[in-house]
Design a protein around this motif. Structure first.
Motif, PDB file in Angstrom:
ATOM      1  N   PRO A   1       1.000  -1.333  -0.067  1.00 19.96           N
ATOM      2  CA  PRO A   1      -0.245  -0.101  -0.156  1.00 19.96           C
ATOM      3  C   PRO A   1       0.914   1.067  -0.154  1.00 19.96           C
ATOM      4  CG  PRO A   1      -0.109  -1.171   2.140  1.00 19.96           C
ATOM      5  CD  PRO A   1       0.931  -1.682   1.473  1.00 19.96           C
ATOM      6  N   SER A   2       1.893   1.493   0.113  1.00 22.53           N
ATOM      7  CA  SER A   2       3.197   2.381   0.371  1.00 22.53           C
ATOM      8  C   SER A   2       3.006   2.823  -0.933  1.00 22.53           C
ATOM      9  CB  SER A   2       4.056   2.240   0.946  1.00 22.53           C
ATOM     10  OG  SER A   2       4.325   1.364   0.645  1.00 22.53           O
ATOM     11  N   ARG A   3       2.883   2.112  -2.235  1.00 24.84           N
ATOM     12  CA  ARG A   3       2.979   2.760  -3.283  1.00 24.84           C
ATOM     13  C   ARG A   3       1.826   3.555  -3.774  1.00 24.84           C
ATOM     14  NH1 ARG A   3       0.765  -1.590  -7.786  1.00 24.84           N
ATOM     15  NH2 ARG A   3       1.850  -0.372  -9.041  1.00 24.84           N
ATOM     16  N   PHE A   4       1.398   3.510  -2.751  1.00 29.03           N
ATOM     17  CA  PHE A   4      -0.357   4.547  -3.244  1.00 29.03           C
ATOM     18  C   PHE A   4      -0.228   6.441  -2.482  1.00 29.03           C
ATOM     19  CE2 PHE A   4      -1.653   0.287  -3.556  1.00 29.03           C
ATOM     20  CZ  PHE A   4      -1.708   0.255  -5.420  1.00 29.03           C
ATOM     21  N   GLY A   5       0.945   5.644  -1.558  1.00 25.95           N
ATOM     22  CA  GLY A   5       0.747   7.111  -1.085  1.00 25.95           C
ATOM     23  C   GLY A   5      -0.155   7.578   0.074  1.00 25.95           C
ATOM     24  N   ASP A   6       0.146   8.799  -0.436  1.00 31.40           N
ATOM     25  CA  ASP A   6      -1.594   9.647   0.148  1.00 31.40           C
ATOM     26  C   ASP A   6      -2.814   9.048  -0.428  1.00 31.40           C
ATOM     27  OD1 ASP A   6       0.006  10.526   2.202  1.00 31.40           O
ATOM     28  OD2 ASP A   6       0.108  12.717   1.557  1.00 31.40           O
ATOM     29  N   GLU A   7      -2.863   9.051  -1.720  1.00 36.26           N
ATOM     30  CA  GLU A   7      -3.824   8.408  -2.640  1.00 36.26           C
ATOM     31  C   GLU A   7      -4.419   7.172  -2.612  1.00 36.26           C
ATOM     32  OE1 GLU A   7      -4.304  11.498  -4.470  1.00 36.26           O
ATOM     33  OE2 GLU A   7      -2.922  12.118  -4.323  1.00 36.26           O
ATOM     34  N   ILE A   8      -4.199   6.570  -1.761  1.00 42.06           N
ATOM     35  CA  ILE A   8      -4.715   5.251  -1.032  1.00 42.06           C
ATOM     36  C   ILE A   8      -6.317   5.107  -0.632  1.00 42.06           C
ATOM     37  CG2 ILE A   8      -5.065   5.033   0.952  1.00 42.06           C
ATOM     38  CD1 ILE A   8      -3.234   2.133   0.305  1.00 42.06           C
ATOM     39  N   ALA A   9      -7.345   6.000  -0.708  1.00 37.96           N
ATOM     40  CA  ALA A   9      -8.545   6.247  -0.912  1.00 37.96           C
ATOM     41  C   ALA A   9      -8.961   6.484  -2.528  1.00 37.96           C
ATOM     42  CB  ALA A   9      -9.050   6.996   0.197  1.00 37.96           C
ATOM     43  N   LEU A  10      -8.728   7.228  -3.001  1.00 36.75           N
ATOM     44  CA  LEU A  10      -8.615   7.441  -4.425  1.00 36.75           C
ATOM     45  C   LEU A  10      -9.058   6.464  -5.014  1.00 36.75           C
ATOM     46  CD1 LEU A  10      -8.932   9.345  -6.608  1.00 36.75           C
ATOM     47  CD2 LEU A  10      -6.179   9.864  -6.573  1.00 36.75           C
ATOM     48  N   VAL A  11      -7.010   5.672  -4.905  1.00 40.32           N
ATOM     49  CA  VAL A  11      -7.357   3.722  -5.701  1.00 40.32           C
ATOM     50  C   VAL A  11      -8.546   3.316  -5.403  1.00 40.32           C
ATOM     51  CG1 VAL A  11      -5.646   2.067  -5.217  1.00 40.32           C
ATOM     52  CG2 VAL A  11      -4.548   4.626  -5.791  1.00 40.32           C
ATOM     53  N   ALA A  12      -8.382   3.512  -4.271  1.00 42.06           N
ATOM     54  CA  ALA A  12      -9.774   2.489  -3.859  1.00 42.06           C
ATOM     55  C   ALA A  12     -10.891   2.509  -4.408  1.00 42.06           C
ATOM     56  CB  ALA A  12      -9.600   1.976  -2.070  1.00 42.06           C
ATOM     57  N   ASP A  13     -11.131   4.195  -4.040  1.00 45.25           N
ATOM     58  CA  ASP A  13     -12.743   4.072  -5.124  1.00 45.25           C
ATOM     59  C   ASP A  13     -12.572   4.467  -6.012  1.00 45.25           C
ATOM     60  OD1 ASP A  13     -13.813   5.181  -2.747  1.00 45.25           O
ATOM     61  OD2 ASP A  13     -13.094   6.784  -2.697  1.00 45.25           O
ATOM     62  N   PHE A  14     -11.524   4.434  -6.802  1.00 49.19           N
ATOM     63  CA  PHE A  14     -11.349   3.741  -8.401  1.00 49.19           C
ATOM     64  C   PHE A  14     -11.741   2.313  -8.707  1.00 49.19           C
ATOM     65  CE2 PHE A  14      -8.306   4.241 -12.699  1.00 49.19           C
ATOM     66  CZ  PHE A  14      -9.323   4.994 -12.926  1.00 49.19           C
ATOM     67  N   VAL A  15     -10.826   1.632  -7.732  1.00 53.79           N
ATOM     68  CA  VAL A  15     -10.860   0.268  -7.613  1.00 53.79           C
ATOM     69  C   VAL A  15     -12.986   0.014  -7.898  1.00 53.79           C
ATOM     70  CG1 VAL A  15     -10.634  -1.786  -7.716  1.00 53.79           C
ATOM     71  CG2 VAL A  15      -8.782  -0.622  -8.096  1.00 53.79           C
ATOM     72  N   LEU A  16     -13.146   0.625  -7.418  1.00 53.00           N
ATOM     73  CA  LEU A  16     -14.821   0.047  -7.039  1.00 53.00           C
ATOM     74  C   LEU A  16     -15.441   1.144  -7.737  1.00 53.00           C
ATOM     75  CD1 LEU A  16     -14.883   0.963  -2.702  1.00 53.00           C
ATOM     76  CD2 LEU A  16     -15.483  -1.256  -3.583  1.00 53.00           C
ATOM     77  N   ALA A  17     -15.111   1.886  -8.328  1.00 52.54           N
ATOM     78  CA  ALA A  17     -16.213   2.144  -9.589  1.00 52.54           C
ATOM     79  C   ALA A  17     -15.874   2.042 -10.147  1.00 52.54           C
ATOM     80  CB  ALA A  17     -15.723   3.995  -9.416  1.00 52.54           C
ATOM     81  N   GLY A  18     -14.897   0.739 -10.711  1.00 51.33           N
ATOM     82  CA  GLY A  18     -14.526   0.455 -12.054  1.00 51.33           C
ATOM     83  C   GLY A  18     -15.610  -1.001 -11.506  1.00 51.33           C
ATOM     84  N   MET A  19     -14.985  -1.340 -10.478  1.00 48.99           N
ATOM     85  CA  MET A  19     -16.049  -2.532 -10.561  1.00 48.99           C
ATOM     86  C   MET A  19     -17.006  -2.832 -10.472  1.00 48.99           C
ATOM     87  SD  MET A  19     -16.136  -5.176  -6.126  1.00 48.99           S
ATOM     88  CE  MET A  19     -17.621  -3.754  -5.562  1.00 48.99           C
ATOM     89  N   LEU A  20     -18.409  -1.829  -9.508  1.00 55.78           N
ATOM     90  CA  LEU A  20     -19.258  -1.410 -10.078  1.00 55.78           C
ATOM     91  C   LEU A  20     -19.814  -1.054 -11.277  1.00 55.78           C
ATOM     92  CD1 LEU A  20     -20.096   1.222  -6.724  1.00 55.78           C
ATOM     93  CD2 LEU A  20     -20.616  -1.369  -7.365  1.00 55.78           C
ATOM     94  N   TRP A  21     -19.294  -0.944 -12.070  1.00 54.00           N
ATOM     95  CA  TRP A  21     -19.613  -0.736 -13.444  1.00 54.00           C
ATOM     96  C   TRP A  21     -19.678  -1.684 -14.446  1.00 54.00           C
ATOM     97  CZ3 TRP A  21     -16.905  -2.035 -18.230  1.00 54.00           C
ATOM     98  CH2 TRP A  21     -17.283  -1.694 -19.033  1.00 54.00           C
TER      99      TRP A  21
END
Length: 181
Positions: free
Chosen positions: A129-149
């Motif tokens: 998770p450290s590779r995403f730094g401060d953007e971890i919540a954005l990464v999670a939401d991005f994956v979730l949006a893709g999953m929901l799509w």
């Protein structure tokens, strides 16, 4: 709650209706959950946990091989495993039905899934998770949006895309987006 949510939006479901459907008292319901939305959130949390744990087990069996993976390759493999496990859950109808999900917008689903899913990304669901730094919540939401799509595309349309085709498409989109973070 699952059955009732197929007939009406979560926002319109009452504790009395849930208690009656589950053959329990309102007091018993309130002993476990303060609101109907909290009960539904607990249901979604358990699904995210189940899928995340299965994904981790699947990754461990792959990681036991002698192959070496770059951080990007590991993330892509983990993402495909996760989306595949979500696909299996959808196909088993545990995650919902067409009727239930017509009552919830994608934004409502994303909102309900975001917190539990982000916690699993922080725990390493997609690799370090450290590779995403401060953007971890954005990464999670991005994956979730893709999953929901993927979910909505396959479940609520005329079936022109198979779940697997949508899974591959979502993985490519997400990996492209993650490379820019």
């Amino acid at each position: 709650l699952q059955n009732i949510s197929e007939r009406m939006p979560i926002s319109q479901i009452t504790v009395s209706a849930v208690a009656e459907e589950a053959n329990i008292t309102r007091k018993t319901f309130y002993d476990h959950f303060p609101t109907v939305l909290d009960a539904y959130q607990a249901f979604l949390d358990s699904l995210v946990k189940e899928v995340s744990e299965k994904t981790e087990l699947d990754w461990q069996s792959i990681a036991e091989s002698d192959a070496e993976y770059s951080p990007n390759e590991e993330t892509e493999i983990r993402l495909m495993l996760f989306l595949g496990n979500v696909r299996e859950l959808i196909e088993s109808q545990a995650l919902g039905s067409k009727r239930r999900n017509r009552h919830m917008t994608q934004e409502e689903q994303l909102s309900l899934l975001s917190k539990p899913f982000t916690s699993y990304v922080e725990k390493g669901l997609l690799g370090d998770p450290s590779r995403f730094g401060d953007e971890i919540a954005l990464v999670a939401d991005f994956v979730l949006a893709g999953m929901l799509w993927m979910y909505r595309r396959c479940l609520l349309n005329d079936g022109t895309d198979s779940f697997y085709e949508a899974q591959l498409r979502v993985c490519k989109l997400i990996m492209g987006g993650l490379s820019s973070i």
